[in-house]
Design an enzyme around this catalytic site. Structure first.
Site, mmCIF file in Angstrom:
data_model
loop_
_atom_site.group_PDB
_atom_site.id
_atom_site.type_symbol
_atom_site.label_atom_id
_atom_site.label_comp_id
_atom_site.label_asym_id
_atom_site.label_seq_id
_atom_site.Cartn_x
_atom_site.Cartn_y
_atom_site.Cartn_z
ATOM 1 N N LYS A 18 0.054 15.996 3.008
ATOM 2 C CA LYS A 18 -0.581 15.827 1.693
ATOM 3 C C LYS A 18 0.482 15.876 0.611
ATOM 4 O O LYS A 18 0.496 15.054 -0.279
ATOM 5 C CB LYS A 18 -1.606 16.948 1.500
ATOM 6 C CG LYS A 18 -2.874 16.573 0.830
ATOM 7 C CD LYS A 18 -3.940 16.029 1.709
ATOM 8 C CE LYS A 18 -3.562 14.804 2.475
ATOM 9 N NZ LYS A 18 -4.560 14.356 3.397
ATOM 10 N N LYS A 60 -5.344 3.051 1.673
ATOM 11 C CA LYS A 60 -6.357 3.957 2.217
ATOM 12 C C LYS A 60 -6.736 3.600 3.649
ATOM 13 O O LYS A 60 -6.903 4.464 4.497
ATOM 14 C CB LYS A 60 -7.592 3.896 1.314
ATOM 15 C CG LYS A 60 -8.723 4.816 1.731
ATOM 16 C CD LYS A 60 -8.372 6.248 1.453
ATOM 17 C CE LYS A 60 -9.449 7.213 1.882
ATOM 18 N NZ LYS A 60 -8.896 8.569 2.009
ATOM 19 N N HIS A 88 14.902 27.857 15.751
ATOM 20 C CA HIS A 88 15.527 26.887 16.657
ATOM 21 C C HIS A 88 16.114 25.697 15.906
ATOM 22 O O HIS A 88 16.412 24.678 16.508
ATOM 23 C CB HIS A 88 14.515 26.416 17.710
ATOM 24 C CG HIS A 88 14.018 27.524 18.581
ATOM 25 N ND1 HIS A 88 14.832 28.186 19.481
ATOM 26 C CD2 HIS A 88 12.804 28.127 18.657
ATOM 27 C CE1 HIS A 88 14.138 29.128 20.084
ATOM 28 N NE2 HIS A 88 12.901 29.123 19.596
ATOM 29 N N CYS A 109 -5.280 -5.474 3.639
ATOM 30 C CA CYS A 109 -5.468 -5.966 2.288
ATOM 31 C C CYS A 109 -6.963 -6.010 2.062
ATOM 32 O O CYS A 109 -7.740 -5.794 2.991
ATOM 33 C CB CYS A 109 -4.898 -7.370 2.155
ATOM 34 S SG CYS A 109 -3.167 -7.464 2.674
ATOM 35 N N GLU A 120 -0.915 19.183 8.046
ATOM 36 C CA GLU A 120 -1.760 18.491 7.071
ATOM 37 C C GLU A 120 -1.309 18.826 5.637
ATOM 38 O O GLU A 120 -1.257 17.950 4.776
ATOM 39 C CB GLU A 120 -3.234 18.871 7.303
ATOM 40 C CG GLU A 120 -4.222 18.332 6.296
ATOM 41 C CD GLU A 120 -4.251 16.810 6.163
ATOM 42 O OE1 GLU A 120 -3.631 16.106 6.992
ATOM 43 O OE2 GLU A 120 -4.851 16.333 5.201
ATOM 44 N N TRP A 150 -1.416 -5.421 0.513
ATOM 45 C CA TRP A 150 -0.479 -4.414 1.000
ATOM 46 C C TRP A 150 0.504 -5.189 1.864
ATOM 47 O O TRP A 150 0.153 -5.688 2.928
ATOM 48 C CB TRP A 150 -1.207 -3.353 1.829
ATOM 49 C CG TRP A 150 -0.332 -2.218 2.239
ATOM 50 C CD1 TRP A 150 0.045 -1.152 1.483
ATOM 51 C CD2 TRP A 150 0.277 -2.021 3.517
ATOM 52 N NE1 TRP A 150 0.847 -0.310 2.209
ATOM 53 C CE2 TRP A 150 1.012 -0.822 3.453
ATOM 54 C CE3 TRP A 150 0.297 -2.749 4.706
ATOM 55 C CZ2 TRP A 150 1.740 -0.324 4.532
ATOM 56 C CZ3 TRP A 150 1.024 -2.269 5.782
ATOM 57 C CH2 TRP A 150 1.724 -1.057 5.685
ATOM 58 N N ASN A 161 -6.481 -11.032 5.315
ATOM 59 C CA ASN A 161 -6.196 -9.624 5.619
ATOM 60 C C ASN A 161 -5.848 -9.560 7.093
ATOM 61 O O ASN A 161 -6.661 -9.955 7.929
ATOM 62 C CB ASN A 161 -7.441 -8.772 5.321
ATOM 63 C CG ASN A 161 -7.326 -7.368 5.879
ATOM 64 O OD1 ASN A 161 -6.220 -6.822 5.967
ATOM 65 N ND2 ASN A 161 -8.450 -6.779 6.247
ATOM 66 N N GLY A 162 -4.652 -9.084 7.421
ATOM 67 C CA GLY A 162 -4.260 -8.989 8.826
ATOM 68 C C GLY A 162 -2.850 -9.523 9.018
ATOM 69 O O GLY A 162 -2.089 -9.669 8.065
ATOM 70 N N GLU A 184 2.806 12.710 0.726
ATOM 71 C CA GLU A 184 2.239 11.390 0.409
ATOM 72 C C GLU A 184 1.896 11.217 -1.066
ATOM 73 O O GLU A 184 1.984 10.106 -1.577
ATOM 74 C CB GLU A 184 1.061 11.033 1.326
ATOM 75 C CG GLU A 184 -0.269 11.653 1.030
ATOM 76 C CD GLU A 184 -1.376 11.162 1.982
ATOM 77 O OE1 GLU A 184 -2.215 11.997 2.343
ATOM 78 O OE2 GLU A 184 -1.411 9.975 2.335
ATOM 79 N N ARG A 207 -7.309 -0.499 -0.232
ATOM 80 C CA ARG A 207 -6.760 -1.151 0.958
ATOM 81 C C ARG A 207 -5.343 -1.658 0.737
ATOM 82 O O ARG A 207 -4.695 -2.140 1.672
ATOM 83 C CB ARG A 207 -7.645 -2.330 1.361
ATOM 84 C CG ARG A 207 -9.092 -1.968 1.582
ATOM 85 C CD ARG A 207 -9.883 -3.193 1.930
ATOM 86 N NE ARG A 207 -9.565 -3.642 3.261
ATOM 87 C CZ ARG A 207 -10.170 -3.216 4.361
ATOM 88 N NH1 ARG A 207 -11.137 -2.322 4.269
ATOM 89 N NH2 ARG A 207 -9.817 -3.658 5.530
HETATM 90 C C1 AGP Z 1 -4.340 10.799 4.845
HETATM 91 O O1 AGP Z 1 -4.093 11.495 3.686
HETATM 92 C C2 AGP Z 1 -3.667 9.558 5.016
HETATM 93 N N1 AGP Z 1 -3.652 8.754 3.882
HETATM 94 C C3 AGP Z 1 -3.680 8.873 6.378
HETATM 95 O O2 AGP Z 1 -2.845 9.651 7.170
HETATM 96 C C4 AGP Z 1 -5.014 8.639 7.119
HETATM 97 O O3 AGP Z 1 -5.572 9.853 7.492
HETATM 98 C C5 AGP Z 1 -4.735 7.749 8.342
HETATM 99 O O4 AGP Z 1 -4.273 6.510 7.909
HETATM 100 C C6 AGP Z 1 -5.931 7.582 9.240
HETATM 101 O O5 AGP Z 1 -6.984 6.967 8.583
HETATM 102 P P1 AGP Z 1 -8.452 7.012 9.160
HETATM 103 O O6 AGP Z 1 -8.900 8.416 9.157
HETATM 104 O O7 AGP Z 1 -9.233 6.141 8.221
HETATM 105 O O8 AGP Z 1 -8.400 6.438 10.537
#
Ligand code: AGP
Length: 606
Positions: A483, A601, A502, A2, A479, A73, A98-99, A486, A27
């Site tokens: 993308k 994020k 397979h 958070c 990747e 969050w 936060n935590g 998400e 966050r």
């Molecule tokens: C990437 O698009 C993501 N939102 C997520 O996978 C991110 O890369 C992951 O949480 C790791 O974050 P960091 O690079 O800040 O450690």
């Protein structure tokens, strides 16, 4: 995971706190709240949803010179107004957190027996009551006693009506900075929240508590002893975090990649090599020793590490292991002698990655390197060898420029290790030459923008998509799929193309778009066969073809030609059109591109 922000000033702090929350929204953004003390009144406003919903609830008359605020969050308890922070105890203590408090249930039972009433399902409310139970006029002592009983991770900020000009904050496992103003002081989860009001920051250390008021601050270590920490002047400016003329941060960040890569290389490469100073004076000794590399990261950063594994084994001839941090941290792993530990993280605050580093038996490794984008982050401050990716602030939840600069940074690491270990100079020169060309090639690829926007229309009504890759392009396919899923919420899977037969081939029909990046490499013909397998089942191919990798496509295929031909930097270039594809699919589906549902994020909880 958070965001928290707090302020004590002479002026009204409500607008400062709301702006701070907007900047921390990356966050978490499922609810937000603020508590203000104005003379003898403690008031709270909370709203479900984003910070704007909270801002809409606060009228211009609402003011306070001391306050705390939070963007959430959810972990314990669903996103709802009643679970939103700040949490109150007996209408005099207000707290944001936060935590995760791991032992909150037993504390809650005891406090309940003592007559405290709980209104939320959160672990945080327990801490508010615990502090209240110890409060005898001195907020610092009450917080100090309470945190001594907490297990888990926390960044906390607390205010009390009885002492309206004081704020107490502390951290264990969650980031927290103190911002120093003139006749006003602040705390926040990170510096970005406070850039409009100050550029002077103190980074609290693990277990520290801080007491702030308008004029002063005092830091205490976990043992309760007063301590002093360095004041840092940040170079980040408040303006660096704006969308400019772009519609979304993600779009801006995709388009910033040529510059970001150029920044990442600036002052680090010479005509034919990498400068000695890049990883610091001790790096040459460590790199000479390396016989094996262990990479640990999460999400997109894990994919960057996975690409690097292919490079490391091919270029350096060293064995390389890559693992997601959430697995690595809880697993007993065998560490061969002279292993170098490498972490990658955009934020430098990812809980699993940090824990992997913190729990590491460092004596078993010959050294550790972190590749990170946030200079003020915990990862950077706790790592011995560091390379900053210099991508600049990345606000969109979907990582884009952080990924490409991580890949560039890994090539810099590989070349540096290679140099220390006597790698053929011509290989080093080739890699450096390609790195130098990269910003220009990225700019060229970004011109595919409109073509890809049109292709994205085909995906809008789809429920699933497959991404295929071979070799170093398998993690690039991963990747691409991450993308897409998400930000567009389309279920997307990545497979090594050879695995298709397979199992996943059973999924292929006319409704399944299959995305393939085709580099002009040794695996091209193999990949071509895999693509035929898709076509034979009615699947529609979307091919991003590097120069020279032209295939005998049919009318049904969609082929986007990429005018670049490289050897080492190919996966970096392949990433650009995949990012654009996801972006435009998400825009056309009308999702919240920069803040997709359920995500945040910076993942500072495990
Ligand atoms: C990437 O698009 C993501 N939102 C997520 O996978 C991110 O890369 C992951 O949480 C790791 O974050 P960091 O690079 O800040 O450690």
């Amino acid at each position: 995971m958070c965001g928290i922000v707090g302020a004590v000033a002479q002026r009204d702090v409500s607008a400062i706190l709301i702006e701070g929350l907007r900047r921390l929204e990356y966050r978490g953004y499922d609810s937000a709240g603020i508590a203000l003390i104005d003379r003898n009144k403690l008031e709270r406003f909370r709203a479900l949803g984003k910070v704007q919903a909270l801002a809409d609830k606060i009228s211009p008359e609402q003011a306070g010179s001391t306050g705390i605020a939070h963007t959430r969050w959810a972990t314990h308890g669903a996103p709802s107004e009643v679970n939103a922070h700040p949490h109150f105890s007996r209408d005099r203590i207000a707290l944001v957190h936060n935590g995760i408090i791991e032992n909150y249930k037993e504390i809650r039972e005891k406090l309940f027996a003592d007559g405290y009433e709980f209104e939320s399902e959160t672990d945080t409310e327990t801490v508010a009551h615990l502090i209240e139970s110890y409060f005898e006029g001195d907020l610092y002592s009450a917080v100090h006693k309470a945190v001594g009983q907490l297990e888990g991770t926390f960044g906390l900020a607390v205010i009390v009506l009885d002492d309206p000009d004081t704020l107490v904050a502390c951290r264990k496992g969650s980031p927290l900075v103190v911002g120093l103003g003139i006749q006003e002081n602040f705390v926040a989860s990170d510096v970005s929240a406070l850039l409009p009001v100050t550029n002077r920051f103190i980074y609290l250390e693990e277990g520290d508590l801080v007491v702030i008021n308008q004029k002063d601050y005092q830091i205490y270590g976990a043992n309760g002893e007063p301590k002093e920490l360095e004041v840092n002047i940040t170079e980040m400016s408040a303006d660096s975090i704006s969308k400019g003329s772009y519609r979304h941060y993600m779009q801006k960040e995709i388009h910033e990649q040529a510059n970001a890569v150029a920044e990442c290389l600036e002052g680090r490469i010479s005509e034919n090599g990498v400068l000695d100073s890049v990883f610091g004076p001790d790096s040459d000794r460590i790199f000479k020793q390396v016989k094996q590399i262990q990479i640990v990261a999460c999400g997109t950063s894990y994919h960057a590490g996975f690409v690097a594994k292919y490079w490391i084994e091919e270029i350096l001839g060293l064995p390389c292991q890559i693992e997601v941090a959430s697995e690595f941290r809880y697993r007993k792993s065998v560490v061969p002698q002279d292993t170098l530990f490498v972490t990658l993280s955009q934020s430098g605050e990812t809980a699993d990655t940090l824990a992997a580093l913190r729990n590491l038996p460092l004596e078993d490794y010959c050294g550790s390197v972190s590749i990170c984008n946030v200079p003020e982050s915990s990862l950077v401050r706790e790592s011995s060898l560091v390379l900053m990716t210099r991508a600049g602030p990345e606000i969109g939840v979907a990582s884009t420029k952080a990924f490409t600069t991580q890949l560039v940074s890994m090539l810099l690491l590989i070349v540096s290790i290679g140099k220390a270990r006597g790698l053929d100079e011509s290989v080093i020169a080739d890699i450096v030459h390609e790195l130098r060309e990269l910003p220009g090639q990225i700019s060229e690829l970004l011109k595919l923008d409109q073509q890809i926007e049109a292709v994205a229309e085909d995906f809008v009504d789809k429920h699933h998509a497959l991404f295929l890759g071979r070799g170093v392009h398998y993690p690039i396919a991963m990747e691409g799929a991450l993308k897409l899923k998400e930000i567009s919420y389309i279920h997307a899977e990545a497979y090594p193309a050879g695995e298709l037969k397979h199992g996943p081939l059973a999924l292929v029909d006319t409704e399944m778009p299959v995305v393939v990046v085709t580099p002009n490499d040794d695996l091209l013909e193999k990949l071509h066969s895999n693509m035929q397998e898709v076509k034979a089942r009615g699947g529609k191919l979307y091919v991003f073809a590097h120069q020279g990798a032209k295939l005998a496509e049919t009318e049904d295929d969609v082929v986007i030609q990429m005018n670049c031909e490289t050897r080492w930097t190919t996966p970096i270039l392949s990433t650009i059109p995949l990012q654009l594809l996801s972006y435009y699919v998400a825009v056309q589906r009308g999702t919240d591109v920069d803040q997709p549902r359920n995500l945040a994020k910076s993942v500072t909880v495990e």
